[in-house]
Design a protein around this motif. Structure first.
Motif, PDB file in Angstrom:
ATOM      1  N   UNK A 251      -5.622  -4.534  19.195  1.00  0.00           N
ATOM      2  CA  UNK A 251      -5.739  -5.021  20.564  1.00  0.00           C
ATOM      3  C   UNK A 251      -5.763  -3.880  21.575  1.00  0.00           C
ATOM      4  N   UNK A 252      -6.598  -4.041  22.573  1.00  0.00           N
ATOM      5  CA  UNK A 252      -6.663  -3.087  23.676  1.00  0.00           C
ATOM      6  C   UNK A 252      -5.422  -3.249  24.553  1.00  0.00           C
ATOM      7  N   UNK A 253      -5.215  -2.279  25.431  1.00  0.00           N
ATOM      8  CA  UNK A 253      -4.055  -2.311  26.327  1.00  0.00           C
ATOM      9  C   UNK A 253      -4.366  -2.993  27.642  1.00  0.00           C
ATOM     10  N   UNK A 254      -5.601  -2.796  28.137  1.00  0.00           N
ATOM     11  CA  UNK A 254      -5.946  -3.385  29.418  1.00  0.00           C
ATOM     12  C   UNK A 254      -7.443  -3.651  29.490  1.00  0.00           C
ATOM     13  N   UNK A 255      -7.802  -4.491  30.461  1.00  0.00           N
ATOM     14  CA  UNK A 255      -9.200  -4.839  30.709  1.00  0.00           C
ATOM     15  C   UNK A 255      -9.620  -4.177  32.016  1.00  0.00           C
ATOM     16  N   UNK A 256     -10.802  -3.570  31.998  1.00  0.00           N
ATOM     17  CA  UNK A 256     -11.341  -2.959  33.212  1.00  0.00           C
ATOM     18  C   UNK A 256     -12.620  -3.689  33.615  1.00  0.00           C
ATOM     19  N   UNK A 257     -13.190  -3.309  34.716  1.00  0.00           N
ATOM     20  CA  UNK A 257     -14.332  -4.047  35.263  1.00  0.00           C
ATOM     21  C   UNK A 257     -15.495  -4.148  34.285  1.00  0.00           C
ATOM     22  N   UNK A 258     -15.724  -3.092  33.515  1.00  0.00           N
ATOM     23  CA  UNK A 258     -16.894  -3.075  32.650  1.00  0.00           C
ATOM     24  C   UNK A 258     -16.550  -2.858  31.180  1.00  0.00           C
ATOM     25  N   UNK A 264      -4.495   4.824  23.827  1.00  0.00           N
ATOM     26  CA  UNK A 264      -4.818   6.234  23.569  1.00  0.00           C
ATOM     27  C   UNK A 264      -5.981   6.732  24.418  1.00  0.00           C
ATOM     28  N   UNK A 265      -6.464   5.901  25.343  1.00  0.00           N
ATOM     29  CA  UNK A 265      -7.551   6.289  26.241  1.00  0.00           C
ATOM     30  C   UNK A 265      -8.923   5.837  25.799  1.00  0.00           C
ATOM     31  N   UNK A 266      -9.062   5.352  24.571  1.00  0.00           N
ATOM     32  CA  UNK A 266     -10.374   4.892  24.108  1.00  0.00           C
ATOM     33  C   UNK A 266     -10.888   3.776  24.996  1.00  0.00           C
ATOM     34  N   UNK A 267     -12.162   3.845  25.316  1.00  0.00           N
ATOM     35  CA  UNK A 267     -12.796   2.822  26.160  1.00  0.00           C
ATOM     36  C   UNK A 267     -14.040   2.294  25.462  1.00  0.00           C
ATOM     37  N   UNK A 268     -14.224   0.981  25.510  1.00  0.00           N
ATOM     38  CA  UNK A 268     -15.420   0.357  24.965  1.00  0.00           C
ATOM     39  C   UNK A 268     -16.051  -0.524  26.037  1.00  0.00           C
ATOM     40  N   UNK A 269     -17.317  -0.282  26.356  1.00  0.00           N
ATOM     41  CA  UNK A 269     -17.987  -1.110  27.372  1.00  0.00           C
ATOM     42  C   UNK A 269     -18.256  -2.515  26.841  1.00  0.00           C
ATOM     43  N   UNK A 270     -18.299  -3.470  27.756  1.00  0.00           N
ATOM     44  CA  UNK A 270     -18.576  -4.858  27.367  1.00  0.00           C
ATOM     45  C   UNK A 270     -19.127  -5.632  28.549  1.00  0.00           C
ATOM     46  N   UNK A 271     -20.023  -6.559  28.254  1.00  0.00           N
ATOM     47  CA  UNK A 271     -20.556  -7.441  29.283  1.00  0.00           C
ATOM     48  C   UNK A 271     -19.961  -8.832  29.223  1.00  0.00           C
ATOM     49  N   UNK A 272     -19.223  -9.111  28.145  1.00  0.00           N
ATOM     50  CA  UNK A 272     -18.602 -10.430  27.996  1.00  0.00           C
ATOM     51  C   UNK A 272     -17.395 -10.302  27.074  1.00  0.00           C
ATOM     52  N   UNK A 273     -16.421 -11.173  27.299  1.00  0.00           N
ATOM     53  CA  UNK A 273     -15.252 -11.289  26.418  1.00  0.00           C
ATOM     54  C   UNK A 273     -15.178 -12.735  25.958  1.00  0.00           C
ATOM     55  N   UNK A 274     -15.140 -12.912  24.661  1.00  0.00           N
ATOM     56  CA  UNK A 274     -15.035 -14.249  24.084  1.00  0.00           C
ATOM     57  C   UNK A 274     -13.640 -14.374  23.464  1.00  0.00           C
TER      58      UNK A 274
END
Length: 353
Positions: A251-258, A264-274
């Motif tokens: 699980x990620x720690x937080x949700x950002x705008x995109x 650990x700082x890893x970021x994955x872009x997304x256009x939708x969350x299901x």
């Protein structure tokens, strides 16, 4: 109006089974259903879910369920339920949304807007579909893309061209990844590593249901039966597996705008969350009866030798819950319907003595 001997809330698998067995015993009752037409939760499932995709539709008592096919489950099962209601002349009243159930001396008072019924016993069969669960994560309101729960899944084509983060470790997540991965980019996120199985034998299935029954007996909130049986890939999901859709991340720690970000700082872009994060029992209307234990669930009286037969509320034996806890499956719901009708008959006999 004379009080009913029993009243069933909900006309899905569990409610119809309970009504069938109540009628067999000659118990005067009604079934109140919030939906405008037959079908229970099945009529609301996504259009791409075929009969061969579902985990099985158990036979309603005295009938045979439709076999698996490529036809849409949200059409086949409601048609089956519709025919069943009419064939057995079940006393279903719809649409009726029950707001609350109260105790008034020896009777239960069921309120739905300005409509009121009084009954000596109640069988609650409201399932979980109307209570989709979405957990809170920091930044959830800031996400600029689309967020949907599986209860509102519109089909894979809706997401074409947008990377979808699928959250959840259950069978629905696996199925939806199977549809989405061949169409668009996906990322699978779960709290715990998935447990895969080749096949669920009878012993493993019984152990899973028993684990759920134990939670309910102790008054804990019920866990999904499916959540403890493990996951399996079907042939139609092999292409998604080849594309790497089932390479899970924690699980990620937080949700950002995109997108989503890990600690650990890893970021994955997304256009939708299901959100394939399950459902909670739809029992808020029972709150005035005070059925919940301090642990947060509704404790049920265990039935020796029948782990799916626990239906009677410990705190009020006038109330039966079917499709709750260990009976929250199509097979369990039908079995619990029989047990609930038996318990209702006993309660009525006791009250009349």
């Amino acid at each position: 109006m004379q009080p009913l001997d029993s009243l069933v809330v909900g006309a899905g698998q569990a409610g119809l089974a309970a009504s069938y067995f109540l009628r067999q015993r000659g118990i005067d009752h009604l079934v109140l259903d919030a939906n405008p037409q037959p079908g229970g939760a099945w009529q609301h499932r996504w259009a791409s879910l075929s009969m061969r995709d579902v985990h099985g539709v158990a036979d309603l008592p005295g009938s045979t369920a439709p076999d698996g096919s490529d036809e849409a489950a949200n059409l086949v099962v409601p048609d089956y339920f519709d025919g069943y209601e009419r064939w057995h002349h079940l006393p279903v009243v719809r649409p009726v949304h029950v707001d609350r159930v109260e105790s008034e001396d020896d009777l239960l008072v069921v309120r739905a807007g300005d409509r009121v019924w009084r009954t000596r016993t109640l069988v609650n069969a409201t399932g979980t579909w109307t209570r989709p669960f979405v957990p809170f994560y920091p930044g959830i309101a800031s996400f600029a893309g689309e967020q949907l729960h599986t209860a509102h899944y519109p089909g894979a084509e809706h997401f074409r061209g947008r990377r979808v983060v699928v959250v959840g470790g259950g069978a629905s997540a696996v199925q939806l990844l199977g549809e989405l991965a061949p169409v668009t980019g996906t990322l699978w996120v779960t709290r715990r590593p998935p447990v895969w199985r080749e096949e669920l034998d009878g012993a493993a299935g019984l152990a899973a249901v028993t684990a759920v029954e134990e939670r309910v007996r102790r008054g804990l909130p019920p866990a999904s039966v499916v959540s403890v049986t493990g996951l399996a890939l079907r042939p139609q999901e092999q292409e998604a597996a080849r594309l790497g859709a089932y390479e899970r991340l924690p699980m990620f720690e937080r949700i950002e705008a995109d997108g989503v970000r890990w600690a650990d700082g890893r970021f994955e872009p997304a256009g939708a969350i299901l959100w394939a994060t399950g459902f909670r029992p739809a029992v808020d209307h029972l709150a005035p009866l005070g059925l919940r234990s301090p642990e947060g669930g509704i404790a049920l009286v265990p039935v020796r030798g029948n782990v799916q037969g626990a239906t009677t509320a410990v705190r009020d034996p006038r109330v039966q819950l079917v499709g709750y806890g260990p009976s929250a499956s199509t097979i369990g719901a039908s079995r619990a319907g029989r047990q609930a009708a038996l318990a209702v008959a006993r309660q009525l006999a006791t009250a009349a003595a």
